[in-house]
Motif scaffolding. Structure first.
Motif, PDB file in Angstrom:
ATOM      1  N   ASN A   1      99.728  20.785  30.133  1.00 46.22           N
ATOM      2  CA  ASN A   1      98.484  20.773  31.066  1.00 46.22           C
ATOM      3  C   ASN A   1      97.918  21.430  31.935  1.00 46.22           C
ATOM      4  OD1 ASN A   1      99.578  17.615  31.483  1.00 46.22           O
ATOM      5  ND2 ASN A   1     101.035  18.263  32.830  1.00 46.22           N
ATOM      6  N   ALA A   2      97.634  22.705  31.263  1.00 42.32           N
ATOM      7  CA  ALA A   2      96.369  23.220  31.499  1.00 42.32           C
ATOM      8  C   ALA A   2      95.880  23.943  30.735  1.00 42.32           C
ATOM      9  CB  ALA A   2      97.742  25.000  31.711  1.00 42.32           C
TER      10      ALA A   2
ATOM     11  N   LYS B   1      95.147  21.086  28.138  1.00 38.51           N
ATOM     12  CA  LYS B   1      93.931  19.905  28.481  1.00 38.51           C
ATOM     13  C   LYS B   1      93.406  20.513  29.065  1.00 38.51           C
ATOM     14  CE  LYS B   1      97.375  16.015  27.341  1.00 38.51           C
ATOM     15  NZ  LYS B   1      98.137  15.220  28.129  1.00 38.51           N
ATOM     16  N   LYS B   2      93.683  20.603  30.293  1.00 38.76           N
ATOM     17  CA  LYS B   2      92.300  21.078  32.308  1.00 38.76           C
ATOM     18  C   LYS B   2      91.469  21.792  31.134  1.00 38.76           C
ATOM     19  CE  LYS B   2      95.064  19.665  35.150  1.00 38.76           C
ATOM     20  NZ  LYS B   2      96.527  19.868  37.130  1.00 38.76           N
ATOM     21  N   ALA B   3      91.933  22.530  30.611  1.00 39.88           N
ATOM     22  CA  ALA B   3      91.078  24.407  30.010  1.00 39.88           C
ATOM     23  C   ALA B   3      89.595  23.048  29.348  1.00 39.88           C
ATOM     24  CB  ALA B   3      91.282  25.741  29.568  1.00 39.88           C
ATOM     25  N   LYS B   4      90.412  22.491  28.016  1.00 38.01           N
ATOM     26  CA  LYS B   4      89.774  22.170  26.886  1.00 38.01           C
ATOM     27  C   LYS B   4      88.214  20.872  27.968  1.00 38.01           C
ATOM     28  CE  LYS B   4      90.563  19.625  22.789  1.00 38.01           C
ATOM     29  NZ  LYS B   4      91.550  18.807  22.644  1.00 38.01           N
ATOM     30  N   TRP B   5      89.367  20.522  28.985  1.00 36.50           N
ATOM     31  CA  TRP B   5      88.421  19.836  28.949  1.00 36.50           C
ATOM     32  C   TRP B   5      86.826  20.354  30.515  1.00 36.50           C
ATOM     33  CZ3 TRP B   5      92.508  16.199  32.455  1.00 36.50           C
ATOM     34  CH2 TRP B   5      93.499  14.959  31.390  1.00 36.50           C
ATOM     35  N   ARG B   6      87.039  21.572  30.643  1.00 29.55           N
ATOM     36  CA  ARG B   6      86.596  22.159  31.536  1.00 29.55           C
ATOM     37  C   ARG B   6      85.126  22.333  30.801  1.00 29.55           C
ATOM     38  NH1 ARG B   6      91.489  24.144  34.801  1.00 29.55           N
ATOM     39  NH2 ARG B   6      91.512  23.049  36.663  1.00 29.55           N
TER      40      ARG B   6
END
Length: 151
Positions: free
Chosen positions: A128-129, A131-136
């Motif tokens: 999950n971390a 995925k969120k870094a990629k989205w940011r």
């Protein structure tokens, strides 16, 4: 008064009370018996089909799978509902055993795959971390591109 006439005999009391309190039940059973004898005298070689029925193709498969008959050709033309009910119950139990085995197999598979993921350090928090870094990063690139076009 009826109690004094019958005395202390409970069996006699139940018989008389049954006839007095439920006269339709007693008459109904007599009518049923006379109907059965009438059917037997009309067709002396044949018994009336009370609980017997003709099995469907699915019923035949259930009867064979439950072990009641060896082949579908061995199944008689009419079977009683008790035989069919017992075969259905046996088939239902077999299906339950199969489902229990599949559930245990699925649990063991999930345990093994979870242990392998833990060895590779693929925890849910890490995924999950990432995925969120990629989205940011994608959002920042989009904002930089929008700022670059406006200037």
């Amino acid at each position: 008064m009826l109690g004094r006439l019958l005395g202390h005999s409970p069996g006699l009391w139940q018989r008389v009370a049954g006839l007095v309190l439920c006269p339709t039940r007693a008459a109904g059973s007599k009518a049923k018996n006379t109907q059965d004898t009438a059917l037997q005298t009309a067709h002396p070689g044949k018994e009336p089909f009370r609980n017997e029925r003709r099995p469907t193709n699915f019923d035949k498969k259930v009867l064979v799978w439950s072990g009641r008959f060896k082949k579908e050709e061995d199944i008689p033309r009419h079977i009683s509902s008790e035989v069919l009910d017992s075969a259905r119950n046996i088939a239902r139990i077999k299906v339950c055993y199969i489902m229990i085995a599949l559930t245990v197999l699925g649990c063991v598979t999930m345990i093994i795959s979870g242990k392998e993921a833990a060895k590779k350090d693929q925890t849910l928090l890490r995924v999950n971390a990432e995925k969120k870094a990629k989205w940011r990063a994608e959002v920042e690139k989009g904002q930089e591109a929008a700022v670059g076009k406006s200037q």
